[in-house]
Design an enzyme around this catalytic site. Structure first.
Site, PDB file in Angstrom:
ATOM      1  N   LYS A 286       8.893   3.134 -16.573  1.00  0.00           N
ATOM      2  CA  LYS A 286       9.495   2.419 -17.633  1.00  0.00           C
ATOM      3  C   LYS A 286       8.687   1.725 -18.838  1.00  0.00           C
ATOM      4  O   LYS A 286       8.670   2.052 -19.977  1.00  0.00           O
ATOM      5  CB  LYS A 286      10.699   1.396 -17.367  1.00  0.00           C
ATOM      6  CG  LYS A 286      11.713   1.866 -16.136  1.00  0.00           C
ATOM      7  CD  LYS A 286      12.471   0.825 -15.739  1.00  0.00           C
ATOM      8  CE  LYS A 286      11.896  -0.332 -15.279  1.00  0.00           C
ATOM      9  NZ  LYS A 286      11.277  -0.121 -13.703  1.00  0.00           N
TER      10      LYS A 286
ATOM     11  N   ARG B  54      19.366  -5.526 -14.802  1.00  0.00           N
ATOM     12  CA  ARG B  54      18.938  -5.057 -13.534  1.00  0.00           C
ATOM     13  C   ARG B  54      20.177  -5.406 -12.498  1.00  0.00           C
ATOM     14  O   ARG B  54      20.015  -5.214 -11.122  1.00  0.00           O
ATOM     15  CB  ARG B  54      17.685  -6.000 -12.863  1.00  0.00           C
ATOM     16  CG  ARG B  54      16.429  -5.297 -12.886  1.00  0.00           C
ATOM     17  CD  ARG B  54      15.305  -6.216 -12.735  1.00  0.00           C
ATOM     18  NE  ARG B  54      14.285  -5.803 -12.058  1.00  0.00           N
ATOM     19  CZ  ARG B  54      13.048  -5.294 -12.729  1.00  0.00           C
ATOM     20  NH1 ARG B  54      13.084  -5.689 -13.978  1.00  0.00           N
ATOM     21  NH2 ARG B  54      12.193  -5.047 -12.320  1.00  0.00           N
TER      22      ARG B  54
ATOM     23  N   ARG C 103      -2.210   0.500  -9.320  1.00  0.00           N
ATOM     24  CA  ARG C 103      -1.874   0.016 -10.745  1.00  0.00           C
ATOM     25  C   ARG C 103      -2.886  -1.204 -10.956  1.00  0.00           C
ATOM     26  O   ARG C 103      -3.072  -2.040 -10.355  1.00  0.00           O
ATOM     27  CB  ARG C 103      -0.596  -0.060 -10.981  1.00  0.00           C
ATOM     28  CG  ARG C 103      -0.317  -0.750 -12.463  1.00  0.00           C
ATOM     29  CD  ARG C 103       0.883  -0.502 -12.698  1.00  0.00           C
ATOM     30  NE  ARG C 103       1.973  -1.826 -12.294  1.00  0.00           N
ATOM     31  CZ  ARG C 103       3.087  -1.972 -12.608  1.00  0.00           C
ATOM     32  NH1 ARG C 103       3.696  -1.335 -13.358  1.00  0.00           N
ATOM     33  NH2 ARG C 103       3.753  -2.935 -11.858  1.00  0.00           N
TER      34      ARG C 103
ATOM     35  N   ARG D 138      -1.525  -7.012 -10.313  1.00  0.00           N
ATOM     36  CA  ARG D 138      -0.341  -7.818 -10.233  1.00  0.00           C
ATOM     37  C   ARG D 138      -0.137  -8.445  -8.741  1.00  0.00           C
ATOM     38  O   ARG D 138      -0.259  -7.424  -7.596  1.00  0.00           O
ATOM     39  CB  ARG D 138       0.845  -7.249 -10.864  1.00  0.00           C
ATOM     40  CG  ARG D 138       1.124  -7.423 -12.202  1.00  0.00           C
ATOM     41  CD  ARG D 138       2.041  -6.485 -12.848  1.00  0.00           C
ATOM     42  NE  ARG D 138       3.404  -6.601 -12.131  1.00  0.00           N
ATOM     43  CZ  ARG D 138       4.574  -6.139 -12.548  1.00  0.00           C
ATOM     44  NH1 ARG D 138       4.671  -5.297 -13.741  1.00  0.00           N
ATOM     45  NH2 ARG D 138       5.868  -6.485 -11.838  1.00  0.00           N
TER      46      ARG D 138
ATOM     47  N   ARG E 186      10.872  -5.174  -3.577  1.00  0.00           N
ATOM     48  CA  ARG E 186      11.212  -4.717  -4.794  1.00  0.00           C
ATOM     49  C   ARG E 186      12.190  -3.588  -4.975  1.00  0.00           C
ATOM     50  O   ARG E 186      13.143  -3.405  -5.617  1.00  0.00           O
ATOM     51  CB  ARG E 186      10.032  -4.645  -5.901  1.00  0.00           C
ATOM     52  CG  ARG E 186       9.449  -6.041  -6.370  1.00  0.00           C
ATOM     53  CD  ARG E 186       7.894  -5.888  -6.920  1.00  0.00           C
ATOM     54  NE  ARG E 186       8.167  -5.289  -8.097  1.00  0.00           N
ATOM     55  CZ  ARG E 186       6.809  -4.660  -8.616  1.00  0.00           C
ATOM     56  NH1 ARG E 186       5.871  -4.580  -7.809  1.00  0.00           N
ATOM     57  NH2 ARG E 186       6.922  -4.300  -9.904  1.00  0.00           N
TER      58      ARG E 186
HETATM   59  P1  AMP Z   1       8.885  -5.791 -13.938  1.00  0.00           P
HETATM   60  O1  AMP Z   1       7.893  -5.872 -14.875  1.00  0.00           O
HETATM   61  O2  AMP Z   1      10.205  -5.242 -14.722  1.00  0.00           O
HETATM   62  O3  AMP Z   1       8.351  -5.097 -12.642  1.00  0.00           O
HETATM   63  O4  AMP Z   1       9.488  -7.154 -13.371  1.00  0.00           O
HETATM   64  C1  AMP Z   1       8.767  -8.105 -12.556  1.00  0.00           C
HETATM   65  C2  AMP Z   1       9.504  -9.025 -12.124  1.00  0.00           C
HETATM   66  O5  AMP Z   1      10.294 -10.068 -12.803  1.00  0.00           O
HETATM   67  C3  AMP Z   1      10.508  -8.507 -11.157  1.00  0.00           C
HETATM   68  O6  AMP Z   1      10.273  -8.286  -9.783  1.00  0.00           O
HETATM   69  C4  AMP Z   1      11.714  -9.796 -11.205  1.00  0.00           C
HETATM   70  O7  AMP Z   1      11.209 -11.037 -10.277  1.00  0.00           O
HETATM   71  C5  AMP Z   1      11.494 -10.442 -12.548  1.00  0.00           C
HETATM   72  N1  AMP Z   1      12.499  -9.622 -13.397  1.00  0.00           N
HETATM   73  C6  AMP Z   1      12.166  -8.662 -14.378  1.00  0.00           C
HETATM   74  N2  AMP Z   1      13.309  -8.221 -14.948  1.00  0.00           N
HETATM   75  C7  AMP Z   1      14.360  -9.105 -14.595  1.00  0.00           C
HETATM   76  C8  AMP Z   1      15.907  -9.025 -14.621  1.00  0.00           C
HETATM   77  N3  AMP Z   1      16.412  -8.163 -15.576  1.00  0.00           N
HETATM   78  N4  AMP Z   1      16.499  -9.762 -13.874  1.00  0.00           N
HETATM   79  C9  AMP Z   1      16.103 -10.650 -12.877  1.00  0.00           C
HETATM   80  N5  AMP Z   1      14.615 -10.739 -12.738  1.00  0.00           N
HETATM   81  C10 AMP Z   1      13.765  -9.939 -13.511  1.00  0.00           C
END
Ligand code: AMP
Length: 218
Positions: A23, A100, A134, A167, A178
Site C-alpha cells: 500500500k 482499518r 524490509r 521496524r 498484525r
Molecule cells: P502501518 O504503517 O500502516 O503498518 O501501521 C503501523 C501501526 O500503526 C499499526 O500496526 C497500528 O498500530 C497503527 N495504525 C496505523 N493505521 C491505523 C489505523 N487506521 N487505526 C488504528 N491504528 C493504526
C-alpha cells in the site's frame, strides 16, 4: 483520473490490504504521479513517536505491538488532513492504512465521500517474508528489501547514506499478530466498500502491481 462528480470534486482513493501488501510503496508512487496527497497514518504515528509528542507517547505501545490505536485518536488525526486537501494544490488524496475498522469507515463517511478502494490482495506467507526482510531509511522513508531490493552498500540508503532501520513491528511474531488484527477488524471493509472496490493481485512483481494499481486509479 477519477471523474470529478462536481466541478470542485477531487479524487479520493483508499489503498486497502494487509500489512506488507505494498500500500505504501505503490500508493506513494502513484500519488506523486497524479499529484495526490499521500496520507499514511502509520507514517504520521511513527513521526509522533519519534518526536516524543503527547500523541506519540499515547500511541507508542499500540504501534510497537501491532495493535490498533483507538478509533477516536485516528479519526481526529485524519479529519484535519482530509479537510485540507480541498483547499490545497493537490488533485485529491490516497489514504494508506486508513480506515482499518468499520467504525473508522463510518467516521470517514461523515467527513468525505470516497471514489475508489484499491484492494491489494496478498498471501500471508508472502507478507511474512516481505516484512521480515524490509528495511527503511529513517531519513527519506525509502523502502528496501534485503532479498529482492538491496541497497548498493551494506544496509545504507542509496540516496542518504543513512543506516537503514528494521521496524520494531516487522519481526515475525508481531507481523503474524498484525495479520490477525487485519483479518478481524479490516477485512469486513471489503463488504463496506463493495461498490467502490477494485481487487488487485499484490503477490506479483512490483512493477506489474504498480501498473495495475495505477490503471485502476485513473
Ligand atoms: P502501518 O504503517 O500502516 O503498518 O501501521 C503501523 C501501526 O500503526 C499499526 O500496526 C497500528 O498500530 C497503527 N495504525 C496505523 N493505521 C491505523 C489505523 N487506521 N487505526 C488504528 N491504528 C493504526
Amino acid at each position: 483520473m477519477v471523474e470529478p462528480k462536481t466541478e470542485n470534486r477531487k479524487p479520493k482513493i483508499i489503498f486497502l490490504g494487509p500489512p506488507g501488501s505494498g500500500k505504501g510503496t505503490q500508493g506513494n508512487r502513484i500519488a506523486k504521479e497524479f499529484n495526490l496527497d499521500f496520507i499514511s497514518i502509520g507514517d504520521i504515528l511513527r513521526e509522533e513517536i519519534k518526536k516524543e509528542s503527547e500523541l506519540g507517547k499515547k500511541v507508542r505501545s499500540y504501534v510497537e505491538s501491532g495493535a490498533l490505536v483507538p478509533d477516536e485518536l485516528i479519526l481526529e488525526l485524519i479529519r484535519n488532513r482530509v479537510d485540507n486537501v480541498d483547499n490545497s494544490e493537490y488533485e485529491g488524496f490516497i489514504l494508506d492504512g486508513f480506515p482499518r475498522t468499520v467504525e473508522q469507515a463510518n467516521g470517514l463517511k461523515e467527513i468525505t465521500e470516497i471514489d475508489k478502494v484499491i484492494y491489494l490482495k496478498c498471501d500471508t506467507e508472502t507478507i511474512v517474508k516481505r516484512l521480515s526482510a524490509r528495511r527503511i531509511c529513517p531519513k527519506c522513508a525509502r523502502v528496501y528489501n534485503l532479498v529482492t531490493n538491496l541497497p548498493q552498500e551494506d544496509e545504507l540508503c542509496n540516496d542518504c547514506g543513512v543506516k537503514l532501520e528494521h521496524r520494531v513491528d516487522d519481526c515475525e511474531s508481531v507481523i503474524r499478530d498484525r495479520i490477525k488484527v487485519y483479518e478481524t477488524h479490516t477485512l469486513p471493509l471489503l463488504d463496506f466498500y463493495q461498490s467502490q472496490l477494485r481487487v488487485i493481485n499484490a503477490d506479483s512483481d512490483i512493477e506489474e502491481v504498480y501498473c495495475t494499481a495505477k490503471n485502476n486509479c485513473k
